[in-house]
Write an enzyme that holds these catalytic residues in place. Sequence first.
Site, short mmCIF file in Angstrom:
data_model
loop_
_atom_site.label_atom_id
_atom_site.label_comp_id
_atom_site.label_asym_id
_atom_site.label_seq_id
_atom_site.Cartn_x
_atom_site.Cartn_y
_atom_site.Cartn_z
CE LYS A 93 -4.31 -0.92 2.63
NZ LYS A 93 -5.01 -0.52 3.87
CG ASP A 103 -11.51 1.88 9.17
OD1 ASP A 103 -10.67 1.01 9.45
OD2 ASP A 103 -12.69 1.78 9.53
CB THR A 104 -12.04 -0.16 3.71
OG1 THR A 104 -11.11 0.74 3.11
CG2 THR A 104 -12.97 -0.70 2.64
CE1 TYR A 137 -17.61 -9.77 4.01
CE2 TYR A 137 -15.86 -8.17 4.38
CZ TYR A 137 -16.86 -9.00 4.86
OH TYR A 137 -17.09 -9.05 6.22
CG ASP A 138 -11.66 -8.05 -3.71
OD1 ASP A 138 -12.42 -7.10 -3.42
OD2 ASP A 138 -10.44 -7.90 -3.85
CE LYS A 140 -10.17 -4.26 -4.91
NZ LYS A 140 -9.70 -5.09 -3.82
NE ARG A 186 -7.80 -0.09 0.49
CZ ARG A 186 -8.37 -1.18 -0.03
NH1 ARG A 186 -8.15 -1.51 -1.28
NH2 ARG A 186 -9.15 -1.94 0.70
P1 IMP Z 1 -9.34 -2.09 6.12
O1 IMP Z 1 -9.92 -0.93 6.87
O2 IMP Z 1 -8.66 -1.67 4.83
O3 IMP Z 1 -8.47 -2.97 6.99
O4 IMP Z 1 -10.57 -3.00 5.65
C1 IMP Z 1 -11.45 -3.64 6.57
C2 IMP Z 1 -12.04 -4.90 5.99
O5 IMP Z 1 -12.88 -4.58 4.86
C3 IMP Z 1 -11.02 -5.88 5.42
O6 IMP Z 1 -10.57 -6.76 6.40
C4 IMP Z 1 -11.81 -6.61 4.36
O7 IMP Z 1 -12.61 -7.62 4.94
C5 IMP Z 1 -12.74 -5.54 3.84
N1 IMP Z 1 -12.16 -4.88 2.64
C6 IMP Z 1 -11.51 -3.68 2.60
N2 IMP Z 1 -11.15 -3.36 1.35
C7 IMP Z 1 -11.56 -4.39 0.58
C8 IMP Z 1 -11.47 -4.65 -0.82
O8 IMP Z 1 -10.93 -3.87 -1.63
N3 IMP Z 1 -12.01 -5.82 -1.24
C9 IMP Z 1 -12.61 -6.70 -0.41
N4 IMP Z 1 -12.71 -6.52 0.90
C10 IMP Z 1 -12.19 -5.36 1.40
#
Ligand code: IMP
Length: 190
Positions: free
Chosen positions: A12, A68-69, A150-151, A171, A177
């Site tokens: 990243k 955060d995602t 979850y891709d 992607k 992101r």
């Molecule tokens: P993080 O905040 O980037 O750590 O994302 C939190 C969680 O969201 C991850 O552990 C994944 O389960 C899911 N996630 C985040 N980004 C993606 C993605 O691009 N594809 C699929 N799952 C994702």
Amino acid sequence: MKIVFATNNRNKLKEVQALVPSGIQLLSLADIGCKEDIPETSPTIEGNAKQKAEYVKKNYGYDCFADDTGLEVKALNGAPGVYSARYAGPQKDANANMDKLLNELDGKENRETQFKTVIALVIKDTLKTFTGICEGIITEEKKGEGGFGYDPIFLPNGYSETFAELPLSEKNKISHRGKAVQQLIEFLNH
Ligand code: IMP
């Protein structure tokens, strides 16, 4: 100028370093000697991103951004959302998370969803946030070997392949992101 990207993911870091203006050097958490787990206790994605960036600024003095995602599913009132990583338990198992989600949606007609990434940037004592959203649907079954999380069950709108089937470069162009990072870069370039 040095800015911390609150991550220990070298990939990243490298990816974003290549996009920021040449006068900005990105540092990872390891680079600044931050070895502890940064608290992520907010009930929202935005809150967690801010909490991480502010933690670094307060404890290490550097300008910082953090991401955060979460995956928000309409029929589940936005779940798993901020709990996406540990939806099926603290072991953070991607397969178990997907199985749980497919189970929860079993028989539900509405499979609309979105990935949301928030990047919080603390710079010169100002806080800025950038949000990237990618809309799609949750498929009935897993498809594809690429990506992570979850891709295999996320089908972006307008595409016939899941995120796990699309090449990474494709992607990144349309992902939550990718969009949030683009906004951050634009801000840093001005
Ligand atoms: P993080 O905040 O980037 O750590 O994302 C939190 C969680 O969201 C991850 O552990 C994944 O389960 C899911 N996630 C985040 N980004 C993606 C993605 O691009 N594809 C699929 N799952 C994702």
